[in-house]
Write an enzyme that holds these catalytic residues in place. Structure first.
Site, mmCIF file in Angstrom:
data_model
loop_
_atom_site.group_PDB
_atom_site.id
_atom_site.type_symbol
_atom_site.label_atom_id
_atom_site.label_comp_id
_atom_site.label_asym_id
_atom_site.label_seq_id
_atom_site.Cartn_x
_atom_site.Cartn_y
_atom_site.Cartn_z
ATOM 1 N N ASN A 152 0.803 -1.218 0.000
ATOM 2 C CA ASN A 152 0.000 0.000 0.000
ATOM 3 C C ASN A 152 0.847 1.283 0.000
ATOM 4 O OD1 ASN A 152 -2.563 1.617 0.892
ATOM 5 N ND2 ASN A 152 -1.103 1.981 2.561
ATOM 6 N N LYS A 209 1.950 3.073 -10.615
ATOM 7 C CA LYS A 209 0.633 2.459 -10.445
ATOM 8 C C LYS A 209 0.293 1.479 -11.569
ATOM 9 C CE LYS A 209 -0.002 4.146 -6.509
ATOM 10 N NZ LYS A 209 0.025 3.233 -5.363
HETATM 11 N N1 NAD Z 1 -5.543 8.807 -1.163
HETATM 12 C C1 NAD Z 1 -5.981 8.673 -2.403
HETATM 13 O O1 NAD Z 1 -6.781 9.484 -2.907
HETATM 14 C C2 NAD Z 1 -5.540 7.490 -3.223
HETATM 15 C C3 NAD Z 1 -6.165 7.228 -4.454
HETATM 16 C C4 NAD Z 1 -5.735 6.142 -5.205
HETATM 17 C C5 NAD Z 1 -4.700 5.356 -4.748
HETATM 18 N N2 NAD Z 1 -4.115 5.650 -3.559
HETATM 19 C C6 NAD Z 1 -3.017 4.803 -3.127
HETATM 20 O O2 NAD Z 1 -3.336 4.248 -1.862
HETATM 21 C C7 NAD Z 1 -2.132 4.074 -1.102
HETATM 22 C C8 NAD Z 1 -2.274 4.762 0.235
HETATM 23 O O3 NAD Z 1 -2.564 6.127 0.020
HETATM 24 P P1 NAD Z 1 -2.755 7.159 1.224
HETATM 25 O O4 NAD Z 1 -3.570 8.262 0.707
HETATM 26 O O5 NAD Z 1 -3.167 6.425 2.453
HETATM 27 O O6 NAD Z 1 -1.254 7.682 1.379
HETATM 28 P P2 NAD Z 1 -0.564 8.336 2.658
HETATM 29 O O7 NAD Z 1 0.437 9.293 2.115
HETATM 30 O O8 NAD Z 1 -1.579 8.822 3.637
HETATM 31 O O9 NAD Z 1 0.205 7.113 3.318
HETATM 32 C C9 NAD Z 1 1.377 6.582 2.787
HETATM 33 C C10 NAD Z 1 2.158 5.974 3.942
HETATM 34 O O10 NAD Z 1 3.329 5.352 3.411
HETATM 35 C C11 NAD Z 1 4.387 5.572 4.315
HETATM 36 N N3 NAD Z 1 5.673 5.418 3.629
HETATM 37 C C12 NAD Z 1 6.291 6.277 2.787
HETATM 38 N N4 NAD Z 1 7.474 5.793 2.417
HETATM 39 C C13 NAD Z 1 7.629 4.596 3.019
HETATM 40 C C14 NAD Z 1 8.653 3.621 3.044
HETATM 41 N N5 NAD Z 1 9.798 3.797 2.361
HETATM 42 N N6 NAD Z 1 8.480 2.508 3.799
HETATM 43 C C15 NAD Z 1 7.340 2.329 4.513
HETATM 44 N N7 NAD Z 1 6.339 3.227 4.546
HETATM 45 C C16 NAD Z 1 6.475 4.351 3.798
HETATM 46 C C17 NAD Z 1 4.163 6.994 4.827
HETATM 47 O O11 NAD Z 1 4.844 7.224 6.062
HETATM 48 C C18 NAD Z 1 2.634 7.017 4.964
HETATM 49 O O12 NAD Z 1 2.228 6.652 6.272
HETATM 50 C C19 NAD Z 1 -1.011 4.626 -1.973
HETATM 51 O O13 NAD Z 1 -0.423 3.584 -2.692
HETATM 52 C C20 NAD Z 1 -1.727 5.559 -2.910
HETATM 53 O O14 NAD Z 1 -1.022 5.762 -4.109
HETATM 54 C C21 NAD Z 1 -4.499 6.687 -2.779
#
Ligand code: NAD
Length: 275
Positions: free
Chosen positions: A96, A190
């Site tokens: 994720n 992605k």
């Molecule tokens: N939020 C959206 O609108 C959305 C839409 C489509 C897809 N996504 C995908 O869903 C997933 C989660 O999104 P989100 O909005 O919760 O993101 P977010 O930024 O809230 O969370 C990402 C987390 O990843 C952690 N992280 C970053 N680098 C890291 C590393 N090297 N090792 C371990 N952890 C690490 C960060 O500390 C953070 O807690 C992502 O893959 C994102 O691309 C999100």
């Protein structure tokens, strides 16, 4: 077995990378609600521990927060070892974590445009979103293969199947060559996750490991009104998602409810990719 029982995860252990982030916590809640044990693996240790405690308190579940940088294979191995020591098993991996290179309010296109996008940022984004998923699958997937069973869920995006509509980021008053854009690294990460999904689904089919991808559409958080207006115009349901609207899909994909599904991509985007 009753259909609803197929969604139960009693005693199953799920590692969620980026587990302390907005959607990571939602995945953990969904898993804890039905008896699973979520492990929030996040580079941000304080948030991982804090969010794990919240989930544990809310659902009376066992939930751990473990500091892990998923770009570092040794740290992933250490995570896997701790989980095995604590629970004796790992059943589910949710890849994720990702960087989401956002178009900044003050961006004049100098960094985000394709011609200018810095190699350093490209490498960072690929490293977390794609190499991180590769390494976690290598270490944790291999553990599942040895046990002859497991589930991997890769969190892609609607931008894994469509190109970003750069008109959403258009800024009045800037010339074309300075218009900010959604960086290329996000699209590449992605869509590559969908390739990784199909590769692993076939590679480990004989080890009873199912591998699927979820493509969520954008979640409404604190985006400016002007941006929201342009986004929702491109979504048939005329709104972005709420952050808890993927919980049902995640539960479906990581539980026996999807027992005949592998190598597939589930798109949940309010209809956006229909247009
Ligand atoms: N939020 C959206 O609108 C959305 C839409 C489509 C897809 N996504 C995908 O869903 C997933 C989660 O999104 P989100 O909005 O919760 O993101 P977010 O930024 O809230 O969370 C990402 C987390 O990843 C952690 N992280 C970053 N680098 C890291 C590393 N090297 N090792 C371990 N952890 C690490 C960060 O500390 C953070 O807690 C992502 O893959 C994102 O691309 C999100």
């Amino acid at each position: 077995m009753k259909t609803v029982e197929q969604f139960h995860l009693e005693g199953r252990v799920a590692i969620i990378t980026g587990g302390a982030g907005m959607l990571g916590v939602m995945h953990a809640e969904a898993i804890a609600e039905v008896g699973g044990y979520p492990v929030l693996a996040d580079i941000d240790e304080t948030s991982a521990i804090r969010e794990a405690k919240k989930v544990a308190d809310k659902y009376g579940a066992v939930c751990l927060g473990i500091k892990t940088d998923i770009t570092n294979k040794d740290e992933i191995q250490a995570l896997c070892d701790v989980v095995l020591q604590k629970f004796g098993r790992v059943d589910i991996l949710i890849n994720n974590a990702a960087n989401d290179p956002k178009v900044k309010a003050n961006d004049d296109g100098t960094w985000s445009r394709f011609e200018n996008f810095p190699l350093e940022l490209w490498n960072q984004d690929i490293s977390v979103g794609l190499t991180g998923a590769f390494l976690c699958s290598q270490v944790i997937g291999a553990e599942m293969a040895n046990r002859n069973g497991g589930v991997i869920l890769n969190i892609s995006s609607d931008l894994g199947v469509i190109a970003p509509d750069q008109r959403i980021y258009f800024k009045q008053g800037l010339p074309a060559e300075k218009q900010p854009v959604k960086p290329v690294s996000y699209s590449v990460v992605k869509s590559a996750l969908i390739g990784l999904t199909k590769y692993l689904a076939t590679y480990w089919a004989d080890k009873n490991i199912r591998v699927n991808a979820l493509c969520p559409g954008g979640v409404q958080s604190d985006q400016p009104d002007e941006f929201l207006e342009k986004v929702v115009f491109r979504i048939p349901m005329e709104r972005m998602a709420q952050k808890d609207e993927y919980k049902g899909a995640v539960l479906f994909l990581v539980s026996d409810a999807s027992s005949y599904m592998t190598g597939a991509t589930l798109i949940i985007d309010g209809g956006r990719t229909c247009w």
